[in-house]
Scaffold this motif. Sequence first.
Motif: not given
Lengths: 251, 541
Positions: A199-218
């Motif tokens: 069965k297939p597993i498709k890969k994405y990166t957050p960049e490809e999906l246009n989502v910026e990875i950031k955290s407001d939490l520490e």
Amino acid sequence: MKIMVAVKRVVDYAVKIRVKPDKSGVETQNVKMSMNPFCEIALEEALRIKEAGLAKEVVAVSMGLANCVDTLRTSLAMGADRGIHVEAARELIPLTVAKILKKLVEVENPGLLILGKQAIDDDCNQTGQMIAGLLGWPQGTFASKVVLDKEKQVVTVDREVDGGLETLCLDLPAVITTDLRLNQPRYATLPNIMKAKSKPIKKYTPEELNVEIKSDLEVVQVTEPPKRKAGVILSSVDELIDKLRNEAHVI
Amino acid sequence: MEKLRATSNLRRSLKSLLNRRLSSGSDFTHFNQKRSFQTSFNWIRDYKSVGEVNAVQYRYFSSVSTLVQRNPSFSTLNSDDISYFKGLLGEKNVIQDEDRLETVNTDWMHKYKGSSKLLLQPRSTEEVSQILRYCNSRCLAVVPQAGNTGLVGGSVPVFDEVIVNVGSMNNIISFDKVSGILVCEAGCILENLISFLDNQGFVMPLDLGAKGSCQIGGNVSTNAGGLRLVRYGSLHGNVLGLEAVLANGDVLDMLGTLRKDNTGYDLKHLFIGSEGSLGIVTKVSILTPPKLSSVNLAFLACKDYSSCQKLLVEAKRKLGEILSAIEFLDDQAMVLVLHHLDGVRNPLPTSMHNFYVLIETIGSDDSFDREKLEAFLLSSMEGGLISDGVLAQDINQLSSFWRIREGVPEALMKAGAVYKYDLSLPVEKMYNLVNDMRVRLGNLAKVVGYGHLGDGNLHLNISAPQYDDAILEQIEPYVYEWTYKHRGSISAEHGLGLMKANKIYYSKTPETVQIMASIKTLLDPNGILNPYKVLPHSINP
């Protein structure tokens, strides 16, 4: 109809958790990782809906390090049709996960999105609610019973609330988060493990999906709960009274 | 609130699984008391398949009364003895209270019951030594006792023997993180050692159902087997040294921590598995392997016993270095478990299969181990050795698969009367005995076979609505004779204790037993240590 299920790879809940010496988090090196139990329940529910002929396809989504693929393989072995892995090198907070899920929903167009009500590692219980908000979909959280009506395009959800049950009727598409008593997940049988390999597993990166990875939490620190002190065996009632009075100060 | 409830539910269900695993793991026997005496002391009257020499022995036995007699050369306790012990151990550790004596006089299956009037709780080797020196001089019989979880009546008195319980000697003396060598006192509870080592990143080389109560001194004295034997071997390999006190009070310090030591006779082995009849083990040093993080378990179905065997051979060949357990149960055992135990679910519910096999691997790299195990299982399935199977995806599933195998004894207890035999047999012939018994017993009783496939250890259990002499006559001595004929052992891991002391000749030649008797006489000339057990009653030192 297509159902999308989010599955998270977490420290197995039977593992005794150890906090890292620098208190930055819990130890995950050399620790058994498994699918979050609530996600397993979410997947099981999706599979049952599909087996009842009410859905055509079940897509499992996981996000995080490369070995999330193991968790996706488990999902496929349980019966999901295909997997999506959004590779991210760092831990994702619920809002980021919800944003990524929103993008995937836009790509996949599922009629139903099922998630575990929370992950047992961070116990956030936020992602389902956030994604429903971002998508503007109705949400049925803490589901203990799900009944889908294909014709009317609604889903009836029993929710476990403190002191009883609440029954909701949601228009599709909708978001459901699952509680413990919804179902008992199936085991991965060998023939299904075999099938899962193709069965297939498709890969994405957050960049490809246009989502910026950031955290407001520490995370400031993670600490263990206080250890229970060993008990003592006393030899007489007098000694007990003395301890209660002079050490515990309760009498 | 909701979160709390849910997570505590998860923990609860896990905990109950674990607890059940704890309480059900060992293969306990449960006869009623009357029956047990009959089976224990019913001499083999028509034992035709042994040679002439044995037959003489047995004729001699059959003259012995059907009940064991108290050895008249043992003294009885008097008040001077009590004051001596009180002076030695302090009031607190000399126990004459009837309630407390009741517990230590009875084995945990309530099958054997002695009538000891005195329990001593030494806190050091020196105290054990003083106790034995005194008892030997007074000719007072002694039962060494640790966790009292034995299955053959070896850890409780038969008559009024003084009970020496090592439970208060429970200190861990040292642990070497480089070599993994643990040195501890005999009274350490196995589970405490397991969790101590867990924190250090190591594991005990043995694991058994009774781990919450059994103590390492007892484990060593009985050479306890258990679940990890196929991987780590028996205690004869893992115990590097021990300290034992002889009947005359002499302390034998053999507490080495060396893996290699070829200087003379390796006497420690005499104390491993001699069930306290040669000396009281007071300290042990054990080699412990590092804890490995990757555990995988498959629950498989096979259509016949020959497939199980082939699967064993293949598993050893292809999983060799990571294989940690290979266990089996038959369909009868599965039916009992599903019927009698709450919360157990059949992992392969679509159809019943004749045999179920559990294969566990323990290794250091989860993805590597998993890939290896999956490849092995898939090829075995294609080859027709496995008809169906499931692979545990998390620890909860792993525990629930183990629960099925470990729940068999508990299910049998709930099903009614059960006759239990713990046999070592050649793997290829092992299941023939189950089939033979089914033919012999017909509708009289259900015959259940399960056990440690990897070790050639069959647990043959015969389940009936109630105890019945007609059934027993069909079983004994047939089972023992059958085992003898195939050069098996009538006690694979439970020991002989009181239950099978007189059956030793089925597995050992008269010459061998004679040497054992000589060793017993040499180390314990008055025979005060654990009398009436292990060696046949015809041999009185």
